[in-house]
Design a protein around this motif. Structure first.
Motif, PDB file in Angstrom:
ATOM      1  N   ALA A 175       0.855  -1.186   0.000  1.00  0.00           N
ATOM      2  CA  ALA A 175       0.000   0.000   0.000  1.00  0.00           C
ATOM      3  C   ALA A 175       0.890   1.235   0.000  1.00  0.00           C
ATOM      4  CB  ALA A 175      -0.923  -0.003   1.216  1.00  0.00           C
ATOM      5  N   SER A 176       0.263   2.387  -0.139  1.00  0.00           N
ATOM      6  CA  SER A 176       1.013   3.638  -0.063  1.00  0.00           C
ATOM      7  C   SER A 176       1.467   3.882   1.373  1.00  0.00           C
ATOM      8  CB  SER A 176       0.142   4.805  -0.535  1.00  0.00           C
ATOM      9  OG  SER A 176      -0.977   4.944   0.321  1.00  0.00           O
ATOM     10  N   ARG A 177       2.374   4.809   1.557  1.00  0.00           N
ATOM     11  CA  ARG A 177       2.939   5.045   2.884  1.00  0.00           C
ATOM     12  C   ARG A 177       1.905   5.520   3.893  1.00  0.00           C
ATOM     13  NH1 ARG A 177       8.726   7.482   0.774  1.00  0.00           N
ATOM     14  NH2 ARG A 177       9.651   5.421   0.411  1.00  0.00           N
ATOM     15  N   ASP A 193       5.368  -1.098   2.340  1.00  0.00           N
ATOM     16  CA  ASP A 193       5.480   0.104   1.520  1.00  0.00           C
ATOM     17  C   ASP A 193       5.730  -0.232   0.056  1.00  0.00           C
ATOM     18  OD1 ASP A 193       5.910   2.633   0.535  1.00  0.00           O
ATOM     19  OD2 ASP A 193       7.715   3.037   1.706  1.00  0.00           O
ATOM     20  N   LEU A 194       4.781   0.125  -0.798  1.00  0.00           N
ATOM     21  CA  LEU A 194       4.927  -0.110  -2.227  1.00  0.00           C
ATOM     22  C   LEU A 194       6.166   0.589  -2.782  1.00  0.00           C
ATOM     23  CD1 LEU A 194       3.919  -0.974  -5.056  1.00  0.00           C
ATOM     24  CD2 LEU A 194       2.420   1.027  -5.039  1.00  0.00           C
ATOM     25  N   ALA A 195       6.401   1.812  -2.348  1.00  0.00           N
ATOM     26  CA  ALA A 195       7.499   2.614  -2.899  1.00  0.00           C
ATOM     27  C   ALA A 195       8.867   1.991  -2.631  1.00  0.00           C
ATOM     28  CB  ALA A 195       7.446   4.025  -2.330  1.00  0.00           C
ATOM     29  N   ALA A 196       8.987   1.242  -1.545  1.00  0.00           N
ATOM     30  CA  ALA A 196      10.285   0.678  -1.156  1.00  0.00           C
ATOM     31  C   ALA A 196      10.409  -0.804  -1.499  1.00  0.00           C
ATOM     32  CB  ALA A 196      10.507   0.873   0.349  1.00  0.00           C
ATOM     33  N   PHE A 197       9.385  -1.392  -2.084  1.00  0.00           N
ATOM     34  CA  PHE A 197       9.369  -2.836  -2.265  1.00  0.00           C
ATOM     35  C   PHE A 197      10.239  -3.282  -3.438  1.00  0.00           C
ATOM     36  CE2 PHE A 197       7.475  -6.880  -3.709  1.00  0.00           C
ATOM     37  CZ  PHE A 197       7.540  -7.589  -2.510  1.00  0.00           C
ATOM     38  N   ASP A 198      10.952  -4.383  -3.251  1.00  0.00           N
ATOM     39  CA  ASP A 198      11.779  -4.984  -4.291  1.00  0.00           C
ATOM     40  C   ASP A 198      11.030  -6.193  -4.862  1.00  0.00           C
ATOM     41  OD1 ASP A 198      13.660  -6.083  -5.947  1.00  0.00           O
ATOM     42  OD2 ASP A 198      15.204  -6.360  -4.413  1.00  0.00           O
ATOM     43  N   LYS A 203       1.838   3.495 -13.523  1.00  0.00           N
ATOM     44  CA  LYS A 203       2.828   3.984 -14.482  1.00  0.00           C
ATOM     45  C   LYS A 203       4.225   3.995 -13.878  1.00  0.00           C
ATOM     46  CE  LYS A 203       3.499   7.767 -17.778  1.00  0.00           C
ATOM     47  NZ  LYS A 203       2.937   9.052 -18.286  1.00  0.00           N
ATOM     48  N   GLU A 204       4.307   4.249 -12.583  1.00  0.00           N
ATOM     49  CA  GLU A 204       5.603   4.289 -11.901  1.00  0.00           C
ATOM     50  C   GLU A 204       6.101   2.909 -11.505  1.00  0.00           C
ATOM     51  OE1 GLU A 204       7.745   6.350  -7.967  1.00  0.00           O
ATOM     52  OE2 GLU A 204       5.667   6.873  -8.514  1.00  0.00           O
ATOM     53  N   TYR A 205       5.198   2.073 -10.976  1.00  0.00           N
ATOM     54  CA  TYR A 205       5.657   0.836 -10.336  1.00  0.00           C
ATOM     55  C   TYR A 205       5.536  -0.414 -11.204  1.00  0.00           C
ATOM     56  CZ  TYR A 205       5.752   3.744  -6.187  1.00  0.00           C
ATOM     57  OH  TYR A 205       6.032   4.751  -5.292  1.00  0.00           O
ATOM     58  N   ALA A 206       4.602  -0.447 -12.155  1.00  0.00           N
ATOM     59  CA  ALA A 206       4.467  -1.647 -12.974  1.00  0.00           C
ATOM     60  C   ALA A 206       5.718  -1.951 -13.792  1.00  0.00           C
ATOM     61  CB  ALA A 206       3.241  -1.538 -13.880  1.00  0.00           C
ATOM     62  N   PRO A 207       6.346  -0.949 -14.445  1.00  0.00           N
ATOM     63  CA  PRO A 207       7.572  -1.259 -15.183  1.00  0.00           C
ATOM     64  C   PRO A 207       8.698  -1.767 -14.279  1.00  0.00           C
ATOM     65  CG  PRO A 207       6.657   0.844 -15.891  1.00  0.00           C
ATOM     66  CD  PRO A 207       5.908   0.441 -14.664  1.00  0.00           C
ATOM     67  N   LYS A 208       8.756  -1.280 -13.043  1.00  0.00           N
ATOM     68  CA  LYS A 208       9.779  -1.759 -12.100  1.00  0.00           C
ATOM     69  C   LYS A 208       9.557  -3.228 -11.772  1.00  0.00           C
ATOM     70  CE  LYS A 208      10.525   2.739  -9.859  1.00  0.00           C
ATOM     71  NZ  LYS A 208      10.417   3.508  -8.593  1.00  0.00           N
ATOM     72  N   ALA A 209       8.302  -3.583 -11.507  1.00  0.00           N
ATOM     73  CA  ALA A 209       7.984  -4.975 -11.193  1.00  0.00           C
ATOM     74  C   ALA A 209       8.268  -5.866 -12.399  1.00  0.00           C
ATOM     75  CB  ALA A 209       6.529  -5.092 -10.766  1.00  0.00           C
ATOM     76  N   ALA A 210       7.827  -5.421 -13.577  1.00  0.00           N
ATOM     77  CA  ALA A 210       8.011  -6.217 -14.786  1.00  0.00           C
ATOM     78  C   ALA A 210       9.488  -6.420 -15.103  1.00  0.00           C
ATOM     79  CB  ALA A 210       7.301  -5.543 -15.958  1.00  0.00           C
ATOM     80  N   LYS A 211      10.269  -5.371 -14.930  1.00  0.00           N
ATOM     81  CA  LYS A 211      11.709  -5.461 -15.194  1.00  0.00           C
ATOM     82  C   LYS A 211      12.388  -6.423 -14.230  1.00  0.00           C
ATOM     83  CE  LYS A 211      15.817  -2.577 -15.897  1.00  0.00           C
ATOM     84  NZ  LYS A 211      16.375  -1.191 -15.853  1.00  0.00           N
ATOM     85  N   ALA A 212      11.851  -6.523 -13.009  1.00  0.00           N
ATOM     86  CA  ALA A 212      12.413  -7.427 -12.002  1.00  0.00           C
ATOM     87  C   ALA A 212      11.999  -8.879 -12.228  1.00  0.00           C
ATOM     88  CB  ALA A 212      11.989  -6.974 -10.608  1.00  0.00           C
TER      89      ALA A 212
END
Length: 340
Positions: free
Chosen positions: A36-38, A56-61, A78-87
């Protein structure tokens, strides 16, 4: 062996429902995390008989996680989906952000499960709009039999389609109607929703259609068949949970109402309740909490050569959002990842 699953947006209505449905359907989970959000950090949510504290979604690996169900809106996606997909974590996104991306499959498992193989282009799969999801479940088996030319649909969409704020506004305004000293001005909706209907969902476009209406057109074409013509009028109604649709269908070939009824009875994800008597149909209250898309009022349209009318009702938080996302995860596991 099961999957490591992320639910992002776990404190919202759809996120909570995703957790409930994952547990109800016994999705093979080895490990699960609620994000979730902070401002919601540490909020407790349920997963079966377990209680999870949100992280925290913002800090999650996302490295090492298999599947992420996103219910966080387009901006955060838009911010977090590409990070998850790249991982290496496959994202199943409930927002509208990727629905019209040609490199992202838009999936309703009862309709176009085979399209899921296209996920590998971006490691992302899109979940359709709630009003589209239930409609295409009804359209696909009829289209396979008689080829749909045109669909005219009017929707009656519940307040929960606007999230918790929409439900709260309906509740507060309803109470205020009975209290002459109280007034609750519209915030989530454009006008009073209590004891009213609002013929606007989403912003207006240059064509005069709203964005919600445009979504139903574009998504039906992408999921079922680009040749189908669709026109929609989307209306918000004072119902807490459950979207309803009056659907008029014109076919290339004649389709008898009795045959249509039989086809729909055999189709996956559909429950036909269609008795020509008082109360012999399904309303949103009866559909709430159920997995099925309910079809009633099936009848010929005598004003055109090959036409049918039907009434379609479903729990928008389930089939329109959370259930469809979990079903996508099930197909992904069975056909691609194959761990469970």
């Amino acid at each position: 062996m099961g999957y490591k699953v992320v639910v992002a947006g776990a404190t919202g209505s759809v996120g909570r429902e995703m957790l409930n449905i994952l547990a109800e359907r016994e999705f093979p989970v080895d490990e699960i995390v609620a994000l979730a959000s902070r401002r919601s950090l540490g909020t407790e949510v349920s997963f079966g008989d377990k209680t999870l504290k949100t992280e925290d979604l913002a800090a999650f690996d996302f490295t090492g996680w298999d599947i992420a169900l996103f219910a966080i809106g387009s901006d955060a996606t838009k911010e977090y989906a590409p990070k998850a997909a790249k991982a290496g974590c496959v994202v199943i996104d409930n927002s509208s952000l990727y629905r019209y991306d040609p490199d992202v499959p838009l999936i309703v498992p009862e309709v176009n499960a085979d399209a899921i193989t296209g996920y590998s282009k971006k490691n992302i799969i899109a979940n359709p709009n709630c009003s589209t999801a239930q409609m295409v479940v009804a359209l696909k088996p009829l289209h396979d039999r008689a080829t749909i030319k045109r669909v005219v649909v009017s929707t009656y969409q519940s307040a929960s389609g606007a999230g918790k704020d929409g439900m709260d506004e309906l509740w507060d305004q309803t109470k205020a109607v009975y209290n002459p000293t109280s007034e609750v001005a519209p915030k989530t909706f454009q006008k009073q929703i209590a004891f009213n209907v609002i013929p606007q969902i989403g912003d207006f476009m240059d064509s005069g259609d709203t964005y919600e209406e445009w979504k139903m057109v574009a998504e039906t074409k992408k999921i079922v068949d680009p040749a189908i013509k669709v026109t929609a009028t989307c209306v918000r109604v004072p119902v807490f949970v459950g979207h309803s649709e009056a659907i008029n269908i014109e076919f290339e070939e004649f389709l008898d109402e009795d045959e249509a009824r039989d086809i729909l009875r055999e189709a996956p994800g559909i429950m036909v309740i269609d008795k020509r008597e008082d109360g012999g149909y399904v309303t949103p209250i009866e559909a709430a909490g159920d997995f099925a898309t309910f079809i009633s009022r099936i009848r010929q349209d005598s004003t055109i050569e090959n036409g049918l009318n039907l009434w379609c009702v479903s729990d928008n938080l389930r089939k329109g959002a959370a259930l469809n996302a979990v079903q996508i995860a099930e197909v992904l596991g069975q056909r691609v990842l194959q761990k469970g």
